[in-house]
Design a protein around this motif. Structure first.
Motif, PDB file in Angstrom:
ATOM      1  N   TYR A  77      -6.917  43.648 -10.972  1.00  0.00           N
ATOM      2  CA  TYR A  77      -5.415  43.587 -10.453  1.00  0.00           C
ATOM      3  C   TYR A  77      -4.620  43.036 -11.374  1.00  0.00           C
ATOM      4  O   TYR A  77      -4.760  42.327 -12.211  1.00  0.00           O
ATOM      5  N   LYS A  91      -2.213  40.158  -6.892  1.00  0.00           N
ATOM      6  CA  LYS A  91      -3.459  39.478  -6.513  1.00  0.00           C
ATOM      7  C   LYS A  91      -3.145  38.494  -5.376  1.00  0.00           C
ATOM      8  O   LYS A  91      -2.216  38.086  -5.235  1.00  0.00           O
ATOM      9  N   ALA A 138      -4.278  48.363  -9.619  1.00  0.00           N
ATOM     10  CA  ALA A 138      -5.829  47.771  -9.291  1.00  0.00           C
ATOM     11  C   ALA A 138      -6.498  49.008  -9.699  1.00  0.00           C
ATOM     12  O   ALA A 138      -6.408  50.008  -9.576  1.00  0.00           O
TER      13      ALA A 138
END
Length: 115
Positions: free
Chosen positions: A59, A64, A49
């Motif tokens: 991300y 995620k 990220a």
């Protein structure tokens, strides 16, 4: 001279959580695009990220919903909150600071997720 110091790695069971921290010294933290990367044994380093100085985040798809990157410009620190950890998340996690084409890396912190 920019220095990055990571902390917070360790051993955790699958499904558990960890929070990584990375403190930057030697420059103006808020100017940097900060990121977390990871490298598992035998694999290439991959993006986890990133977060801009204004906290716009990005991300990798596989992270995620489980990982959250954040930063505190007053503390010169970027964080990575990792939830619902899986054995496949086992890797050395590296903090990165990027500005004007220059990249700076921390020493890495080991995260091991047991099944």
């Amino acid at each position: 001279q920019v220095q990055l110091v990571e902390s917070g790695g360790g051993l955790v069971q699958a499904g558990g959580s960890l929070r990584l921290s990375c403190a930057l010294s030697g420059s103006i933290f808020s100017l940097y695009l900060m990121g977390w990367y990871r490298q598992a044994p035998g694999k290439q380093r991959e993006l986890v990220a990133t977060i801009t100085g204004r906290s716009i985040t990005n991300y990798a798809d596989s992270m995620k919903g489980r990982f959250t990157i954040s930063r505190d410009n007053a503390k010169n620190t970027v964080y990575l909150q990792m939830n619902s950890l899986k054995p496949d998340d086992t890797a050395v996690y590296y903090c990165n600071a990027h500005i004007y084409g220059n990249n700076y890396w921390g020493q890495g912190t080991q995260v091991t997720v047991s099944s």
